[in-house]
Write a protein that holds these residues in place. Structure first.
Motif, PDB file in Angstrom:
ATOM      1  N   THR A  54       1.249  -1.234  -0.110  1.00 27.76           N
ATOM      2  CA  THR A  54       0.508   0.220   0.130  1.00 27.76           C
ATOM      3  C   THR A  54       1.181   1.175  -0.418  1.00 27.76           C
ATOM      4  O   THR A  54       0.432   1.789  -0.273  1.00 27.76           O
ATOM      5  CB  THR A  54      -0.873   0.021   1.618  1.00 27.76           C
ATOM      6  N   GLU A  55       1.844   0.739   0.886  1.00 25.49           N
ATOM      7  CA  GLU A  55       2.500   2.063   0.844  1.00 25.49           C
ATOM      8  C   GLU A  55       3.578   2.497  -0.455  1.00 25.49           C
ATOM      9  O   GLU A  55       3.481   4.052  -0.613  1.00 25.49           O
ATOM     10  CB  GLU A  55       3.555   1.855   2.325  1.00 25.49           C
ATOM     11  N   LEU A  56       3.935   1.860  -1.177  1.00 28.95           N
ATOM     12  CA  LEU A  56       5.125   0.935  -1.863  1.00 28.95           C
ATOM     13  C   LEU A  56       4.070   2.082  -3.268  1.00 28.95           C
ATOM     14  O   LEU A  56       4.717   3.344  -3.826  1.00 28.95           O
ATOM     15  CB  LEU A  56       5.154   0.114  -2.016  1.00 28.95           C
ATOM     16  N   LEU A  57       2.939   1.528  -2.936  1.00 32.61           N
ATOM     17  CA  LEU A  57       1.591   2.240  -4.125  1.00 32.61           C
ATOM     18  C   LEU A  57       1.239   3.690  -4.923  1.00 32.61           C
ATOM     19  O   LEU A  57       1.668   4.768  -4.889  1.00 32.61           O
ATOM     20  CB  LEU A  57       0.294   1.556  -4.579  1.00 32.61           C
ATOM     21  N   ARG A  58       1.392   4.157  -2.845  1.00 30.01           N
ATOM     22  CA  ARG A  58       1.203   5.363  -2.755  1.00 30.01           C
ATOM     23  C   ARG A  58       2.851   6.480  -3.333  1.00 30.01           C
ATOM     24  O   ARG A  58       2.574   7.592  -3.784  1.00 30.01           O
ATOM     25  CB  ARG A  58       1.579   5.344  -1.032  1.00 30.01           C
ATOM     26  N   LEU A  59       3.502   5.601  -3.206  1.00 31.11           N
ATOM     27  CA  LEU A  59       5.420   6.682  -2.595  1.00 31.11           C
ATOM     28  C   LEU A  59       5.399   7.131  -4.166  1.00 31.11           C
ATOM     29  O   LEU A  59       5.886   8.319  -4.435  1.00 31.11           O
ATOM     30  CB  LEU A  59       6.428   5.446  -1.818  1.00 31.11           C
ATOM     31  N   ALA A  60       4.393   5.889  -5.433  1.00 32.55           N
ATOM     32  CA  ALA A  60       5.185   5.618  -6.488  1.00 32.55           C
ATOM     33  C   ALA A  60       4.710   6.553  -7.482  1.00 32.55           C
ATOM     34  O   ALA A  60       4.596   7.257  -8.503  1.00 32.55           O
ATOM     35  CB  ALA A  60       4.408   4.057  -7.219  1.00 32.55           C
ATOM     36  N   GLN A  61       3.360   7.248  -6.615  1.00 28.79           N
ATOM     37  CA  GLN A  61       2.561   8.232  -7.235  1.00 28.79           C
ATOM     38  C   GLN A  61       3.095   9.647  -6.463  1.00 28.79           C
ATOM     39  O   GLN A  61       2.747  10.624  -7.646  1.00 28.79           O
ATOM     40  CB  GLN A  61       0.810   8.097  -6.169  1.00 28.79           C
ATOM     41  N   ASP A  62       4.031   9.703  -6.084  1.00 31.38           N
ATOM     42  CA  ASP A  62       4.436  10.923  -5.215  1.00 31.38           C
ATOM     43  C   ASP A  62       5.834  11.841  -5.802  1.00 31.38           C
ATOM     44  O   ASP A  62       6.482  11.440  -6.557  1.00 31.38           O
ATOM     45  CB  ASP A  62       4.981  10.858  -3.949  1.00 31.38           C
ATOM     46  N   GLU A  63       4.840  13.106  -6.695  1.00 29.93           N
ATOM     47  CA  GLU A  63       6.183  13.695  -7.857  1.00 29.93           C
ATOM     48  C   GLU A  63       6.570  14.743  -6.860  1.00 29.93           C
ATOM     49  O   GLU A  63       7.426  15.765  -7.864  1.00 29.93           O
ATOM     50  CB  GLU A  63       5.158  13.999  -8.713  1.00 29.93           C
ATOM     51  N   THR A  64       6.360  14.845  -5.630  1.00 31.43           N
ATOM     52  CA  THR A  64       6.831  15.750  -5.313  1.00 31.43           C
ATOM     53  C   THR A  64       8.665  16.385  -5.271  1.00 31.43           C
ATOM     54  O   THR A  64       9.578  15.368  -5.322  1.00 31.43           O
ATOM     55  CB  THR A  64       6.731  16.261  -3.502  1.00 31.43           C
ATOM     56  N   PRO A  65       8.836  17.118  -6.101  1.00 34.06           N
ATOM     57  CA  PRO A  65      10.582  17.584  -6.386  1.00 34.06           C
ATOM     58  C   PRO A  65      11.588  17.174  -5.278  1.00 34.06           C
ATOM     59  O   PRO A  65      11.143  16.943  -4.739  1.00 34.06           O
ATOM     60  CB  PRO A  65      10.823  19.051  -6.776  1.00 34.06           C
ATOM     61  N   GLY A  66      12.319  16.477  -5.295  1.00 32.71           N
ATOM     62  CA  GLY A  66      13.098  15.726  -4.836  1.00 32.71           C
ATOM     63  C   GLY A  66      13.498  14.708  -4.139  1.00 32.71           C
ATOM     64  O   GLY A  66      14.287  14.366  -3.026  1.00 32.71           O
TER      65      GLY A  66
END
Ligand SMILES: Cc1ncc(COP(=O)(O)O)c(C=O)c1O
Length: 395
Positions: A54-66
């Motif tokens: 669940t967390e991995l999928l959420r992180l994959a969507q995170d486009e925050t620069p840096g």
């Protein structure tokens, strides 16, 4: 060959586990994978808990620069804070983010800690039976390994430990739940270890660390809380990882945590942060850090390991093997029915069962098996264990 003589020697003589692994590959080629029962390796078999995906999928969507850039060498402040909060809850000690450094597994953490504290020729005490990689980790940083022994129940012999401590001792490595025995050291014994160390410190006018290697501490079958080393010696460093408790061995994520009771911890953390950088780790993997920050309370299905332990411990006891019942991790360390553990391991190998001689862990006369394998391998190994036991008796 252009490589160093020392490394060549370490590669060829160093590792029984590696040797068994290579022999296993040859046997599997010859007899077929399903005919060989390989209990030689401690590669965690359980999949990460559902929270991981669940967390991995959420992180994959995170486009925050840096998100994927370098960070401070000790790790993301929010990950260090999350780990400190979880550890504070577990131990009752007042850990803060400043006490924690994210590392590339417990192996990376142990190297960082040793680099931070050792000068050439300094001594580090390990307690047999021990995890053999400690020798190489200590040698990496110019240290010298000294060995203390255990009682027949595999608890540290504190008199032997006392004799191993010298004016050059900089650290004692404590590993509970233990690889290779699965033993969990009780609080009373940890208190005695702390007393022995403090006696040596006042006799020699030195400061000695305990490096508490705890990657198996959440794989416990006792139902009782884990006895931490922390309350028994102020200069204790927790070294651990999520390789086993979250099944993330390949992701190389762990941490070091310096005891809030140690007044010198800020200097240790500074030195370890420097070591994390200069050993070339630079920092623990960014994605893995973000991931574990959110799932500190998650855990693999420990009961699955307990069932495997129950099955194999029961089967081996019935055959007649003598073994201290493991209380954690996923290893067993039965007595070899022949005095020569290497000869017995070879006999087991002729039955297509692979284990590792106790000699490789500093305790001849025993052998280590790892029960973090699928049930087919566990069940299939019992016939070979029974035949080898019978043959060993008649030799
Ligand atoms: C006792 C012990 N310490 C440390 C490690 C290193 O684990 P990792 O670097 O994956 O956290 C292992 C791995 O098997 C181990 O058994």
């Amino acid at each position: 060959m252009a490589i160093s003589k020392k490394i060549r020697e370490q590669i060829t003589q160093g590792s029984w586990i590696r040797r068994m692994f290579e022999e296993g590959i040859a046997l599997k080629k010859k007899h077929g994978v399903d005919k060989v029962f390989d209990l030689s390796l401690g590669n965690p078999i359980l999949e990460p808990p559902p929270e991981f995906r669940t967390e991995l999928l959420r992180l994959a969507q995170d486009e925050t620069p840096g998100t994927h850039r370098y960070m401070p060498n000790g790790g993301f402040p929010e990950t260090r804070a999350a780990v400190a909060a979880a550890l504070a809850k577990e131990t009752g000690a007042a850990f803060t983010a400043a006490d924690v450094i994210m590392t590339c597994g417990a192996g990376g953490g142990m190297n960082v800690a040793l680099k931070a504290i050792l000068d050439p020729g300094d001594e580090v005490v390990v307690i047999a039976p021990y995890f053999p990689e400690y020798f190489f980790y200590i040698d990496n940083h110019g240290g010298v390994t000294k060995i203390a022994s255990s009682d027949p129940d595999f608890l540290p012999d504190t008199d032997s430990l006392g004799r191993a401590l010298t004016p050059r001792t900089r650290a004692v490595i404590v590993n509970s739940p233990n690889n290779p025995t699965g033993t969990v050291y009780p609080a009373e014994r940890l208190a005695q270890i702390g007393q022995a160390i403090r006696r040596a410190e006042s006799r020699f006018g030195t400061e000695i660390y305990v490096l508490s290697d705890e990657p198996y501490r959440k794989l416990l079958f006792t139902g009782a809380p884990f006895p931490f080393v922390l309350p028994h010696h102020a200069r204790t460093v927790v070294v651990t990882s999520h390789s086993k408790d979250l099944g993330l061995a390949g992701e190389r994520i762990g941490f070091l945590a310096a005891n809030p009771a140690d007044p010198g911890r800020a200097e240790f953390v500074e030195a370890s942060t420097y070591a994390n950088r200069t050993l070339g780790f630079v920092n623990a993997p960014a994605m893995a850090q973000r991931l574990v920050a959110r799932i500190q309370d998650a855990l693999v299905d420990v009961d699955a390991y307990r069932k495997k332990r129950d099955f194999l411990y029961g089967a081996l006891s019935e055959i007649g093997y003598e073994c201290v019942e493991p209380q954690g991790a996923f290893y067993m360390f039965p007595k070899s029915p022949m005095p020569d553990d290497r000869a017995f391991v070879a006999l087991l190998q002729s039955k297509l069962v692979l284990v590792v001689p106790g000699t490789g862990f500093g305790s001849p006369g025993y052998f280590r098996l790892s029960y973090c394998v699928d049930d087919r391998t566990l069940e299939g190994s019992v016939k070979g264990f029974a035949e080898a036991f019978e043959e060993a008796k008649s030799r």
